[in-house]
Structure formats: structure tokens, C-alpha cells
Scaffold this motif. Structure first.
Motif, mmCIF file in Angstrom:
data_model
loop_
_atom_site.group_PDB
_atom_site.id
_atom_site.type_symbol
_atom_site.label_atom_id
_atom_site.label_comp_id
_atom_site.label_asym_id
_atom_site.label_seq_id
_atom_site.Cartn_x
_atom_site.Cartn_y
_atom_site.Cartn_z
ATOM 1 N N GLY A 93 4.722 7.935 4.571
ATOM 2 C CA GLY A 93 4.761 7.012 5.702
ATOM 3 C C GLY A 93 4.686 5.566 5.255
ATOM 4 N N LEU A 94 3.817 5.266 4.288
ATOM 5 C CA LEU A 94 3.713 3.893 3.785
ATOM 6 C C LEU A 94 5.012 3.449 3.128
ATOM 7 C CD1 LEU A 94 0.110 3.720 2.286
ATOM 8 C CD2 LEU A 94 1.047 2.257 4.087
ATOM 9 N N GLY A 100 11.357 -0.116 5.806
ATOM 10 C CA GLY A 100 11.819 -0.608 7.100
ATOM 11 C C GLY A 100 11.532 -2.082 7.301
ATOM 12 N N LEU A 101 10.306 -2.510 6.973
ATOM 13 C CA LEU A 101 9.935 -3.904 7.203
ATOM 14 C C LEU A 101 10.649 -4.857 6.255
ATOM 15 C CD1 LEU A 101 6.077 -3.690 7.894
ATOM 16 C CD2 LEU A 101 7.983 -3.670 9.517
ATOM 17 N N LEU A 102 10.810 -4.452 4.997
ATOM 18 C CA LEU A 102 11.471 -5.335 4.034
ATOM 19 C C LEU A 102 12.953 -5.502 4.350
ATOM 20 C CD1 LEU A 102 9.805 -4.206 0.685
ATOM 21 C CD2 LEU A 102 9.569 -6.429 1.797
ATOM 22 N N LEU A 116 15.834 -0.384 11.959
ATOM 23 C CA LEU A 116 14.875 -0.481 10.856
ATOM 24 C C LEU A 116 13.450 -0.635 11.380
ATOM 25 C CD1 LEU A 116 17.028 -2.786 8.582
ATOM 26 C CD2 LEU A 116 16.307 -0.455 8.033
ATOM 27 N N THR A 117 13.297 -1.290 12.526
ATOM 28 C CA THR A 117 11.981 -1.394 13.150
ATOM 29 C C THR A 117 11.473 -0.013 13.549
ATOM 30 O OG1 THR A 117 12.392 -3.639 13.950
ATOM 31 C CG2 THR A 117 10.708 -2.362 15.099
ATOM 32 N N VAL A 118 12.347 0.812 14.129
ATOM 33 C CA VAL A 118 11.973 2.184 14.477
ATOM 34 C C VAL A 118 11.572 2.952 13.223
ATOM 35 C CG1 VAL A 118 12.854 4.393 15.339
ATOM 36 C CG2 VAL A 118 13.353 2.283 16.578
ATOM 37 N N ALA A 186 3.177 -6.102 1.843
ATOM 38 C CA ALA A 186 1.823 -5.535 1.908
ATOM 39 C C ALA A 186 1.865 -4.007 1.912
ATOM 40 C CB ALA A 186 1.100 -6.055 3.152
ATOM 41 N N ALA A 187 2.815 -3.446 2.678
ATOM 42 C CA ALA A 187 2.944 -1.983 2.710
ATOM 43 C C ALA A 187 3.401 -1.449 1.361
ATOM 44 C CB ALA A 187 3.936 -1.571 3.803
ATOM 45 N N LEU A 188 4.295 -2.174 0.688
ATOM 46 C CA LEU A 188 4.747 -1.756 -0.636
ATOM 47 C C LEU A 188 3.592 -1.788 -1.636
ATOM 48 C CD1 LEU A 188 7.177 -0.955 -2.381
ATOM 49 C CD2 LEU A 188 7.553 -3.395 -2.834
ATOM 50 N N ALA A 189 2.744 -2.805 -1.516
ATOM 51 C CA ALA A 189 1.584 -2.900 -2.404
ATOM 52 C C ALA A 189 0.613 -1.739 -2.188
ATOM 53 C CB ALA A 189 0.871 -4.240 -2.178
#
Length: 414
Positions: A93-94, A100-102, A116-118, A186-189
Motif C-alpha cells: 500500500g505504501l 500515485g502521489l509522485l 493517479l489520485t485514486v 514521504a511515502a517513498l521514504a
């Protein structure tokens, strides 16, 4: 009556409990990433519309996506975790959140931006559902502590984008993209450490009950406690999203300036941090929760009553009451783990309650807005919200009774 709980501790095959410090770090890393993808949009929505050529209808759809996506995808999270395991599904999920966010921060198409937001919200939905089961698996005697860490970090993650969006958006002409991209980073980190956590904990699979064969599934609706908790989670979610979406406008319609109304909304949101610290400990230690459940619902009703009768007289008082009533959210999260013994039941309970809650969170603001438009005032919407606080109290009192969902379950063929 099921004897599931008596066998749960000895049948978590392949599970390696994490040290509490590592479990806490893991919870912080995922929790801080479960809200910014949604709350980072509002402060720069006008810039997004301008930059992508997005119409008002598309913008309205964009603001409704979190609730609907959390509801639809959240219902599938438990199914995925049966195959991959709790920790691996959260890590997946992360990764989806980061991707999606990037990518959405660099696209030029409004349709692709929403797709991509979904995708990002789908990754967040997996964490929403499965983190309580992860806490149940690895919390042990520190489950209440991890619940506090989780609830508090969720609130921090929801608040941070509201604080940094404007400075980041003003960085340059494409600042709104940077304002969104930072949360993908942040999610990638968090994704990389979670891969390590997943390897360390191995496969903490949701299928933990030795008494349930591969052709059986838990009938979660056979539990009165589960149904009540579902209603409680749903109504409090509706209140939260109605407050974030409409309370600032209610204040502005009463004569407050935009900045003052925004401050009142910030008071409501910031109190979620205190609630995340306080309520899990009370749920774990208090001999009876009826007083607290009723008190939170009363605070919600009193806040709406103040908005109805004298919104501009003591606006901070009504915001304070609504913020305290918002302690119902960490209470509901803590009850998911406190009213279940086995991680499988925790995951099933979370996957039952949260999709309904987020569906109401998506529908509620629309309904309240439609009522306001139809009646030309906030009177009818606020009266309905006051009445719904009584429903929240009744459901919460039933859900908080000292019973375990595990003991109420019946089974059905898969």
C-alpha cells in the motif's frame, strides 16, 4: 459461540513478533502517510484547477474521492492480506501511495491526475484497514501505546499539509506540484523501511484461526458488537468530514472573516492530536466507557447547537466542543483492537467498519450541502447533525461494552 480467541495465540504461523520500539516506528511511518494525499489537495485546489484546466465538476469529484476510494478498496484489503500477509500488504500500500502521489504531481491531464489520485488513495485504504491488525499482532501488552501512537500520528499527518501547503505552493509558479510531490517522497521514504519490517515480521497472515477451515469465513455481521462499532465508526466519520467541509462556511455565513473561520477549523483538527494520545489509554484501562462515549456525543451535539443558536458569539467554544467530540475517532480505532482478541478478527472487524465509515464520510457532506441548498439555511442540516449524535452515542455504548467480537461470531461457507 466461538472458541476462536482461546486458540489465536498459538496459531499465528510464520509470525515473528517485533520489538515494541520497532513496531512503533513502523506504525509512525505508515500512519503519517495515510492522510496527506487527501488533505494536501484542499489548500491548493484552486492552483490545481488552474494548472490542469480542471472544471468545477471535476474538482468536486476530486474532493469526494478519498471517502469513496477508502470505502471501496478498504473492503478488499483483508482479502489481499490473506494472500500476502498483513505487513506485506501494508508495505504494498505504501508503495502504491508513493507511486500515485509522485506521478500525479507531474502530469498535465486532469483525468490522469484523478486516476493517479485514486491509485494513491487505494494504497492508503490498505493501511487504514490493516494497521489495527498489525498493532494487534505485534502490540502485546503495549497495544494501547501503539494505538495512541497510531491515532496521534494520523492526526499529525492530516494537519501537516495544511501548515506547509501555502509556503510550498508559493515557492515558484509550479509550487502546487511541489506541495503535492513532497508527500509522495514521504511515502517513498516510508516504503523502504516497511519492506525491511515485512521481512523481519515475515508473514503475519490474517488467517490465524486453526478452527476455521479453508472453506469457512467469519460472519462478522453475526456480532452485535461489530455491527454497533460499524455504526459508531460510520457516524463519527460523517461528522468529521462534515466539519472539515462545511463548518468553516457555517462560520463565514454567520459573519466571521475567512481567516477567523479557518482558525476555528484548525482548532477542531488540532484537537485530534490530543484525542489520539488520550483515548486509546482510556479504552484500554477504564472499567466502563459509557460515560466517555456519552460525553463525546454530548460535546458534538452541544457544538452543533452552538453553531445553530449563536455561531458568532463564542465561535471558539463551539470549535472546542466539536474538536473534543472528535475524540470519537481514536476511540473507534482503539475499540477495533480492544474488542477483538485474534488478529484475524481485528482485520475482519476493521475491514467491516471502516469502509462503511468512509462511505458515510463521502456521502454525508454531500447530503448536508444539498439540505443547505434546498432549505436556504443551516437550521435543518444542524438539527439533523444534532440528532445523529444520539445515534452515535447509542451505538458507541453498545460497542464499548466489555465483550469480544470473537465470542459472538458464527461461520459461513466461503
Amino acid at each position: 459461540m466461538s472458541d476462536l480467541s482461546s486458540r489465536s495465540a498459538t496459531h499465528r504461523k510464520g509470525t515473528v513478533p517485533l520489538p515494541v520500539w520497532l513496531a512503533a516506528v513502523a506504525v509512525i511511518l505508515v500512519a503519517v502517510n495515510l492522510r496527506p494525499g487527501a488533505t494536501s489537495v484542499g489548500p491548493v485546489l484552486a492552483e490545481i484547477q488552474s494548472g490542469l484546466g480542471m472544471g468545477s465538476v471535476q474538482a468536486g469529484i476530486l474532493t469526494a474521492l478519498p471517502g469513496f476510494t477508502f470505502a471501496v478498496v478498504g473492503a478488499l484489503a483483508v482479502m489481499v492480506s490473506r494472500r500476502a500477509g498483513i505487513a506485506w500488504t501494508i508495505a504494498l500500500g505504501l508503495g502504491v501511495v508513493a507511486a500515485g502521489l509522485l506521478i500525479r504531481s507531474v502530469v498535465a491531464s486532469p483525468v490522469l491526475f484523478m486516476i493517479l489520485t485514486v491509485l494513491a488513495f487505494a494504497g492508503m485504504a490498505m493501511g487504514n484497514i490493516l494497521v489495527p491488525a498489525f498493532i494487534k499482532t505485534h502490540g502485546g501488552t503495549r497495544t494501547a501505546l501503539l494505538n495512541s501512537v497510531y491515532g496521534t500520528t494520523l492526526a499529525v499527518g492530516a494537519t501537516l499539509p495544511l501548515l506547509v501547503a501555502a509556503p510550498l505552493a508559493g515557492w515558484d509558479s509550479g509550487g502546487w506540484q511541489l506541495s503535492l510531490r513532497v508527500w509522495g517522497l514521504a511515502a517513498l521514504a516510508a516504503f523502504v523501511p516497511w519492506i525491511l519490517v515485512s521481512v523481519r515480521s515475515r508473514r503475519a497472515v490474517v488467517q490465524t484461526d486453526a478452527g476455521a477451515g479453508p472453506t469457512e469465513r467469519l460472519r462478522i455481521t453475526s456480532s452485535r458488537t461489530a455491527v454497533a462499532l460499524c455504526v459508531y465508526f460510520g457516524v463519527q466519520s460523517m461528522h468529521a468530514y462534515v466539519q472539515f467541509g462545511w463548518v468553516p462556511q457555517i462560520y463565514r455565513d454567520a459573519g466571521l472573516e475567512q481567516g477567523h473561520a479557518g482558525l476555528m477549523a484548525a482548532i477542531i483538527a488540532s484537537l485530534g492530536i490530543a484525542g489520539g494520545l488520550i483515548m486509546p489509554a482510556l479504552v484500554a484501562r477504564a472499567p466502563g466507557l459509557h460515560f466517555y462515549i456519552a460525553g463525546l456525543a454530548t460535546a458534538v451535539a452541544a457544538g452543533y447547537l452552538g453553531l445553530l443558536l449563536a455561531p458568532a458569539t463564542m465561535p471558539w467554544m463551539w470549535a472546542l466542543l466539536l474538536g473534543i467530540g472528535g475524540f470519537a475517532f481514536p476511540t473507534a480505532l482503539a475499540l477495533i483492537t480492544a474488542r477483538s482478541r485474534d488478529p484475524r478478527v481485528t482485520a475482519e472487524l476493521s475491514g467491516f467498519c471502516q469502509p462503511v465509515g468512509y462511505l458515510l464520510a463521502a456521502v454525508g457532506p454531500f447530503a448536508i450541502g444539498a439540505l443547505h441548498e434546498a432549505t436556504g439555511s443551516w437550521t435543518v442540516p444542524l438539527v439533523i447533525l444534532i440528532a445523529s449524535a444520539a445515534v452515535m452515542a447509542a451505538a458507541g455504548i453498545i460497542a464499548a461494552a466489555p465483550r469480544f467480537v470473537d465470542d459472538q461470531l458464527r461461520r459461513r461457507p466461503a
